[in-house]
Scaffold this active site. Structure first.
Site, PDB file in Angstrom:
ATOM      1  N   PRO A  45      24.734  36.884  59.510  1.00  0.00           N
ATOM      2  CG  PRO A  45      23.750  34.768  59.281  1.00  0.00           C
ATOM      3  CD  PRO A  45      23.455  36.169  59.703  1.00  0.00           C
ATOM      4  CG  ASP A  46      30.628  35.347  56.913  1.00  0.00           C
ATOM      5  OD1 ASP A  46      31.806  35.664  57.150  1.00  0.00           O
ATOM      6  OD2 ASP A  46      30.161  34.214  57.179  1.00  0.00           O
ATOM      7  CG  PHE A  47      27.129  34.167  51.990  1.00  0.00           C
ATOM      8  CD1 PHE A  47      27.363  35.542  51.891  1.00  0.00           C
ATOM      9  CD2 PHE A  47      25.843  33.686  51.772  1.00  0.00           C
ATOM     10  CE1 PHE A  47      26.321  36.419  51.560  1.00  0.00           C
ATOM     11  CE2 PHE A  47      24.808  34.547  51.434  1.00  0.00           C
ATOM     12  CZ  PHE A  47      25.050  35.914  51.333  1.00  0.00           C
ATOM     13  NE  ARG A  48      31.676  31.304  49.198  1.00  0.00           N
ATOM     14  CZ  ARG A  48      30.767  32.176  48.747  1.00  0.00           C
ATOM     15  NH1 ARG A  48      30.596  33.331  49.375  1.00  0.00           N
ATOM     16  NH2 ARG A  48      30.010  31.909  47.688  1.00  0.00           N
ATOM     17  CG  ASN A 119      27.098  42.934  51.977  1.00  0.00           C
ATOM     18  OD1 ASN A 119      27.613  41.864  51.606  1.00  0.00           O
ATOM     19  ND2 ASN A 119      27.701  43.770  52.787  1.00  0.00           N
ATOM     20  CG  ASP A 121      23.143  44.078  54.451  1.00  0.00           C
ATOM     21  OD1 ASP A 121      24.116  43.430  54.877  1.00  0.00           O
ATOM     22  OD2 ASP A 121      23.254  45.185  53.894  1.00  0.00           O
ATOM     23  CG  HIS A 138      25.890  39.642  44.372  1.00  0.00           C
ATOM     24  ND1 HIS A 138      26.749  38.954  45.187  1.00  0.00           N
ATOM     25  CD2 HIS A 138      26.536  39.752  43.187  1.00  0.00           C
ATOM     26  CE1 HIS A 138      27.853  38.651  44.521  1.00  0.00           C
ATOM     27  NE2 HIS A 138      27.754  39.142  43.294  1.00  0.00           N
ATOM     28  CB  CYS A 146       5.787  37.163  38.931  1.00  0.00           C
ATOM     29  SG  CYS A 146       5.505  35.596  38.094  1.00  0.00           S
ATOM     30  N   GLY A 211      35.582  43.068  53.966  1.00  0.00           N
ATOM     31  CA  GLY A 211      34.672  42.004  54.378  1.00  0.00           C
ATOM     32  C   GLY A 211      34.178  41.117  53.270  1.00  0.00           C
ATOM     33  CB  SER A 213      35.550  35.036  50.756  1.00  0.00           C
ATOM     34  OG  SER A 213      34.451  34.861  49.845  1.00  0.00           O
ATOM     35  CB  CYS A 256      35.965  45.269  58.562  1.00  0.00           C
ATOM     36  SG  CYS A 256      34.290  44.739  58.902  1.00  0.00           S
TER      37      CYS A 256
HETATM   38  N1  APR Z   1      35.652  41.756  59.886  1.00  0.00           N
HETATM   39  C1  APR Z   1      36.433  41.509  58.806  1.00  0.00           C
HETATM   40  N2  APR Z   1      36.218  40.479  57.954  1.00  0.00           N
HETATM   41  C2  APR Z   1      35.161  39.677  58.222  1.00  0.00           C
HETATM   42  C3  APR Z   1      34.301  39.874  59.332  1.00  0.00           C
HETATM   43  C4  APR Z   1      34.593  40.974  60.179  1.00  0.00           C
HETATM   44  N3  APR Z   1      33.835  41.251  61.246  1.00  0.00           N
HETATM   45  N4  APR Z   1      33.346  38.887  59.308  1.00  0.00           N
HETATM   46  C5  APR Z   1      33.606  38.114  58.232  1.00  0.00           C
HETATM   47  N5  APR Z   1      34.695  38.582  57.582  1.00  0.00           N
HETATM   48  C6  APR Z   1      35.301  38.089  56.336  1.00  0.00           C
HETATM   49  C7  APR Z   1      35.392  36.581  56.248  1.00  0.00           C
HETATM   50  O1  APR Z   1      36.614  36.138  56.823  1.00  0.00           O
HETATM   51  C8  APR Z   1      35.365  36.377  54.730  1.00  0.00           C
HETATM   52  O2  APR Z   1      36.652  36.545  54.159  1.00  0.00           O
HETATM   53  O3  APR Z   1      34.428  38.484  55.297  1.00  0.00           O
HETATM   54  C9  APR Z   1      34.470  37.523  54.241  1.00  0.00           C
HETATM   55  C10 APR Z   1      33.037  37.065  53.958  1.00  0.00           C
HETATM   56  O4  APR Z   1      33.104  36.198  52.850  1.00  0.00           O
HETATM   57  P1  APR Z   1      31.763  35.469  52.361  1.00  0.00           P
HETATM   58  O5  APR Z   1      31.068  34.868  53.534  1.00  0.00           O
HETATM   59  O6  APR Z   1      32.158  34.586  51.202  1.00  0.00           O
HETATM   60  O7  APR Z   1      30.837  36.665  51.850  1.00  0.00           O
HETATM   61  P2  APR Z   1      30.967  37.422  50.461  1.00  0.00           P
HETATM   62  O8  APR Z   1      32.397  37.558  50.038  1.00  0.00           O
HETATM   63  O9  APR Z   1      30.175  38.663  50.583  1.00  0.00           O
HETATM   64  O10 APR Z   1      30.189  36.395  49.474  1.00  0.00           O
HETATM   65  C11 APR Z   1      30.041  36.816  48.136  1.00  0.00           C
HETATM   66  O11 APR Z   1      28.697  34.861  47.705  1.00  0.00           O
HETATM   67  O12 APR Z   1      26.946  33.460  48.193  1.00  0.00           O
HETATM   68  C12 APR Z   1      27.338  34.518  47.445  1.00  0.00           C
HETATM   69  O13 APR Z   1      25.888  36.124  46.600  1.00  0.00           O
HETATM   70  C13 APR Z   1      26.506  35.717  47.791  1.00  0.00           C
HETATM   71  O14 APR Z   1      27.160  38.044  47.794  1.00  0.00           O
HETATM   72  C14 APR Z   1      27.519  36.744  48.250  1.00  0.00           C
HETATM   73  C15 APR Z   1      28.778  36.269  47.568  1.00  0.00           C
END
Ligand code: APR
Length: 280
Positions: A45-48, A119, A121, A138, A146, A211, A213, A256
């Site tokens: 899962p992504d975060f937001r 990422n 992962d 990150h 530790c 990918g 935000s 993407c």
């Molecule tokens: N294809 C294209 N875009 C996608 C897909 C997909 N299959 N799935 C998700 N997205 C987009 C979402 O619409 C969003 O704009 O990817 C973006 C993911 O954004 P976040 O969930 O905020 O993830 P990220 O930008 O990596 O977060 C940055 O926040 O919590 C911290 O350290 C953590 O590295 C992370 C940082």
């Protein structure tokens, strides 16, 4: 005789222009900036994202706010929520996506100037992208230590603790400090490598943003380092940051993996992309 090929969409025409930059040799220093959106197709899962994002699904952990799970101050008070989450995120059960493989093709063709990823992962390495071309801004789950005495913690013990969602403690019993993977938590500094390599964003002749935000600084400032005359291609579900404001920016909105497949078609790399992905 009317040409029955469907008219090209603006995106397809723009991606043809991007493909031409690469095929003509005009673009040979491609800088890629990625976030969690390129791993959602792998099952992480992504975060937001509203419904599926991690931050929408941490309610059970009873956090003051979702980001607390990656906050060092909170972790010191209560490391358990992180280790419950780590069990779901820990590398080893996930496969790189087509987007990861596309970036590895750029590296194979000596076109990848630098990959900056947010990422944790480790799927970039699993896709075969050379380590020296990756900045894990990150951090990642690759190593752990530790948080008090910084003594490294053995990977096998870590894996065992994560599998049981248990909190590991320092191998030095005198210390007994909390163990944490080398993931950059809120209130922690990014690796110095990020700052060392940041200037590469200014020498790119093509930038791909995939990918993310672009909510979290200083990473979110990377696309702003790119000179105004350098094309930036966004592969993302929705428009983010200042992407689209440079004259030659290209917005490929949507999934993407589908977007990079369109670019691979325009480049004549589609067969190679699919075969490499299947072969991983
Ligand atoms: N294809 C294209 N875009 C996608 C897909 C997909 N299959 N799935 C998700 N997205 C987009 C979402 O619409 C969003 O704009 O990817 C973006 C993911 O954004 P976040 O969930 O905020 O993830 P990220 O930008 O990596 O977060 C940055 O926040 O919590 C911290 O350290 C953590 O590295 C992370 C940082």
């Amino acid at each position: 005789v009317s040409d029955d090929t469907p008219p090209q969409t603006l995106t397809e025409r723009s991606l043809d222009a991007v493909a031409h930059l690469i095929k003509s040799g005009k673009a040979r220093r491609v800088v890629v900036m990625t976030g969690a959106g390129i791993s959602t197709a792998a099952g992480i899962p992504d975060f937001r994202s509203p419904e599926t994002g991690l931050y929408a699904n941490l309610a059970a952990l009873d956090l003051p706010e979702p980001e607390a799970v990656f906050d060092l101050v909170f972790f010191k008070q209560n490391p358990r929520p992180f280790y419950v989450l780590a069990k779901d995120l820990y590398p080893g059960n996930f496969h790189p996506t087509v987007s990861h493989v596309f970036i590895s093709l750029l590296a194979q063709k000596s076109l990848l100037h630098q990959l900056f990823t947010q990422n944790i992962d480790c799927l970039e390495r699993a896709a075969g992208i050379p380590g020296h071309l990756i900045v894990e801004a990150h951090g990642s789950f690759a190593d752990q230590r530790c948080i008090d005495c910084k003594t490294a913690y053995p990977a096998d013990l870590m894996r065992a603790h994560v599998a049981r969602a248990e909190v590991p403690r320092c191998v030095d019993v005198e210390c007994g400090g909390l163990v944490k993977p080398d993931i950059v938590f809120f209130h922690e500094a990014l690796p110095s490598l990020f700052y060392d390599r940041m200037p590469l964003a200014e020498t790119a002749d093509l930038v791909l943003v995939m990918g993310t935000s672009l909510q979290v600084h200083p990473f979110a400032g990377l696309p702003e380092q790119v000179p105004g005359d350098v094309p930036r291609v966004l592969f993302n579900l929705e428009r983010v940051g200042s992407l689209g404001s440079h004259a030659d920016d290209v917005l490929v909105l949507g999934d993407c993996d589908s977007g990079v497949r369109l670019l691979a078609d325009a480049l004549g790399w589609r067969e190679e992309l699919e075969a490499t992905w299947r072969g991983l």
